[in-house]
Design an enzyme around this catalytic site. Sequence first.
Site, PDB file in Angstrom:
ATOM      1  N   CYS A  43       0.824  -1.208   0.000  1.00 51.57           N
ATOM      2  CA  CYS A  43       0.000   0.000   0.000  1.00 51.57           C
ATOM      3  C   CYS A  43       0.855   1.254   0.000  1.00 51.57           C
ATOM      4  O   CYS A  43       0.677   2.146  -0.829  1.00 51.57           O
ATOM      5  CB  CYS A  43      -0.937  -0.022   1.218  1.00 51.57           C
ATOM      6  SG  CYS A  43      -1.839   1.508   1.415  1.00 51.57           S
ATOM      7  N   CYS A  48      -1.435   1.573  -3.208  1.00 53.45           N
ATOM      8  CA  CYS A  48      -2.431   2.638  -3.076  1.00 53.45           C
ATOM      9  C   CYS A  48      -1.856   4.055  -3.044  1.00 53.45           C
ATOM     10  O   CYS A  48      -2.338   4.932  -3.763  1.00 53.45           O
ATOM     11  CB  CYS A  48      -3.229   2.476  -1.778  1.00 53.45           C
ATOM     12  SG  CYS A  48      -3.386   0.811  -1.168  1.00 53.45           S
ATOM     13  N   LYS A  51       0.239   5.210  -6.125  1.00 52.90           N
ATOM     14  CA  LYS A  51      -0.726   5.180  -7.224  1.00 52.90           C
ATOM     15  C   LYS A  51      -1.646   6.403  -7.171  1.00 52.90           C
ATOM     16  O   LYS A  51      -1.868   7.092  -8.153  1.00 52.90           O
ATOM     17  CB  LYS A  51      -1.529   3.871  -7.121  1.00 52.90           C
ATOM     18  CG  LYS A  51      -2.543   3.574  -8.176  1.00 52.90           C
ATOM     19  CD  LYS A  51      -3.944   4.055  -7.917  1.00 52.90           C
ATOM     20  CE  LYS A  51      -4.599   3.732  -6.634  1.00 52.90           C
ATOM     21  NZ  LYS A  51      -5.267   2.464  -6.524  1.00 52.90           N
ATOM     22  N   TYR A 179      -8.657  -3.584 -11.802  1.00 51.89           N
ATOM     23  CA  TYR A 179      -8.625  -2.164 -11.450  1.00 51.89           C
ATOM     24  C   TYR A 179      -7.234  -1.564 -11.563  1.00 51.89           C
ATOM     25  O   TYR A 179      -7.088  -0.383 -11.908  1.00 51.89           O
ATOM     26  CB  TYR A 179      -9.248  -1.926 -10.061  1.00 51.89           C
ATOM     27  CG  TYR A 179      -8.357  -2.243  -8.875  1.00 51.89           C
ATOM     28  CD1 TYR A 179      -7.585  -1.250  -8.285  1.00 51.89           C
ATOM     29  CD2 TYR A 179      -8.289  -3.519  -8.338  1.00 51.89           C
ATOM     30  CE1 TYR A 179      -6.779  -1.530  -7.194  1.00 51.89           C
ATOM     31  CE2 TYR A 179      -7.496  -3.804  -7.247  1.00 51.89           C
ATOM     32  CZ  TYR A 179      -6.732  -2.811  -6.672  1.00 51.89           C
ATOM     33  OH  TYR A 179      -5.931  -3.092  -5.595  1.00 51.89           O
ATOM     34  N   GLU A 183      -6.581   1.690 -13.755  1.00 53.20           N
ATOM     35  CA  GLU A 183      -6.087   2.918 -13.121  1.00 53.20           C
ATOM     36  C   GLU A 183      -4.809   3.410 -13.799  1.00 53.20           C
ATOM     37  O   GLU A 183      -4.658   4.609 -14.076  1.00 53.20           O
ATOM     38  CB  GLU A 183      -5.821   2.658 -11.634  1.00 53.20           C
ATOM     39  CG  GLU A 183      -7.111   2.462 -10.850  1.00 53.20           C
ATOM     40  CD  GLU A 183      -6.888   2.103  -9.387  1.00 53.20           C
ATOM     41  OE1 GLU A 183      -7.822   2.291  -8.592  1.00 53.20           O
ATOM     42  OE2 GLU A 183      -5.792   1.623  -9.025  1.00 53.20           O
ATOM     43  N   HIS A 437     -27.774  20.285  -2.148  1.00 50.30           N
ATOM     44  CA  HIS A 437     -27.872  20.904  -3.464  1.00 50.30           C
ATOM     45  C   HIS A 437     -26.969  22.120  -3.568  1.00 50.30           C
ATOM     46  O   HIS A 437     -26.867  22.869  -2.602  1.00 50.30           O
ATOM     47  CB  HIS A 437     -29.338  21.317  -3.701  1.00 50.30           C
ATOM     48  CG  HIS A 437     -29.574  21.916  -5.031  1.00 50.30           C
ATOM     49  ND1 HIS A 437     -29.596  21.170  -6.192  1.00 50.30           N
ATOM     50  CD2 HIS A 437     -29.796  23.208  -5.399  1.00 50.30           C
ATOM     51  CE1 HIS A 437     -29.828  21.971  -7.217  1.00 50.30           C
ATOM     52  NE2 HIS A 437     -29.944  23.208  -6.767  1.00 50.30           N
ATOM     53  N   GLU A 442     -26.548  14.377  -4.915  1.00 49.86           N
ATOM     54  CA  GLU A 442     -27.992  14.494  -4.658  1.00 49.86           C
ATOM     55  C   GLU A 442     -28.793  13.614  -5.617  1.00 49.86           C
ATOM     56  O   GLU A 442     -29.895  13.188  -5.310  1.00 49.86           O
ATOM     57  CB  GLU A 442     -28.465  15.943  -4.733  1.00 49.86           C
ATOM     58  CG  GLU A 442     -28.442  16.555  -6.111  1.00 49.86           C
ATOM     59  CD  GLU A 442     -28.913  18.011  -6.098  1.00 49.86           C
ATOM     60  OE1 GLU A 442     -30.030  18.263  -5.612  1.00 49.86           O
ATOM     61  OE2 GLU A 442     -28.164  18.895  -6.564  1.00 49.86           O
TER      62      GLU A 442
END
Length: 460
Positions: A43, A48, A51, A179, A183, A437, A442
Amino acid sequence: MAKYDYDLFVIGAGSGGVRAARLAALSGAKVMVAEEHRVGGTCVIRGCVPKKLMVYASEFSHSFETARGFGWTIDNPRFDWPRFLAEKDKEIARLSGIYVRNLENAGAELVHGKARLIDAHTVEVEGHDRVTAGKILIATGGRPWMPKALKGVEHAISSNEAFHLTELPKRIVIAGGGYIAVEFACIFNGLGVETHLVHRGPNILRGFDDDIRTHVTEEMGRRGVRVILSTQHDAIEKTATGLVSRFTGGHHCESDVVMFALGREPCTDDLGLDAAGVKLDEKGAVVVDEFSRSSVKNIWAVGDVTNRINLTPVAIREGHAFADTEFNDKPTSFDHEMVASAVFSQPPVGTVGLSEADARHKYGKIDIYMTRLRPMKTAFAGEDERCLMKLVVDAESQKVVGCHVVGPDSAEMIQMAAIALKMGVTKQQWDSTCAVHPTLAEELVTLREKYLPPGLGQAA
Ligand code: FAD
């Protein structure tokens, strides 16, 4: 005199190992941790964190384009790869140092070198004397799988090397559909590299919801990644001008770098696990029960080496649960249900719960709520980018069992949605939540009409 030199020996100072070692040491146990590479594990060192820094770096090119639509003039922005790499390496060194200090402050002893089991209680670390431990935790993680038999594979890199390319390539071919492949394709594309993503399957991101998979493929294409499906490498040849990837079906493509991201394998070879009697599955992962205990009663395993859900927060929670159970008198097993995750593609994906196909398989009758929309920010700038939001609901209980988003900030959104899904939120409760909003999020709480596939029309 104690029966063993240590109460706990942890092999691997990555996400899972460090958490377990630290908590066990804080409980008063005598703990030793062995690390053969750098403290922090995949990681922090080559996963992670670096990356995500590359994702941030690469997103600016699109932001500059969007900024023009808001009246900005941006003249000739340039990217300095060596400067970025140097800064990135500084940050990684800083974080690794924090991991080392946390272990030391907790009272755990750190030893550098490759560790292997001699028997169920004895560990040997290269260059050090053998030690014994009452309990042993295997937290050795995984590594990139490379197609060793492929002709020319020696010219290809894995994600490990992608973090240290001395020069930014002009052209890259990335093989894989998971993934990590997706990525990196977006990262290099964002940095201005001509990028081909080649995947042998009919669509990328296997295991994700099918609408998400198709949407990401389309959006990546819109941003310039050339996604080539249903083919794979036959060979790689080095020529005077670069690397030629030869694919099944006869096509070829020249690039400066070929990167394989074809999956990862658990690091269990040469660990002496057979000597200790630890059972592995057919993929080489340590077989464990819900308390992460292996087939040997004093040996546990957490994280990617068990190949359950291969994500950092999961490894951390498994390590934490192990320490709570074995050293804090608090039997805990980590619940692997409803773990949210993100793909830091561009645009990113946030997902939690079941895909439509998995939900249909599990529940039979399900309701789908889905929308595709143009986010205000990029629409204003004249871009055609679409965002996708999808809710999967069990028709009988009306529980929301899946939530999937592709679009800006979806990785941030999904963390909040995961709380609701984990608590068993119903569609009615979900709908009773008032919108914020103006936001993209939303749209998620205003999905009222059931989605029917094209041709069937919308439900009343
Ligand atoms: P690791 O962190 O891999 O740690 C294992 C450690 O054991 C390593 O430091 C290794 O050197 C050491 N070791 C191995 N064998 C020995 C031995 N014999 N003796 C001594 N030491 C040994 N996860 C996310 O949640 N989000 C992301 O965005 C994400 N992105 C990723 C991107 C990439 C490119 C990759 C490769 C992974 C990514 N992951 C991500 C996955 C994540 O990194 C892993 O799930 C996580 O690091 C697993 O932690 P672990 O403790 O099981 O193993």
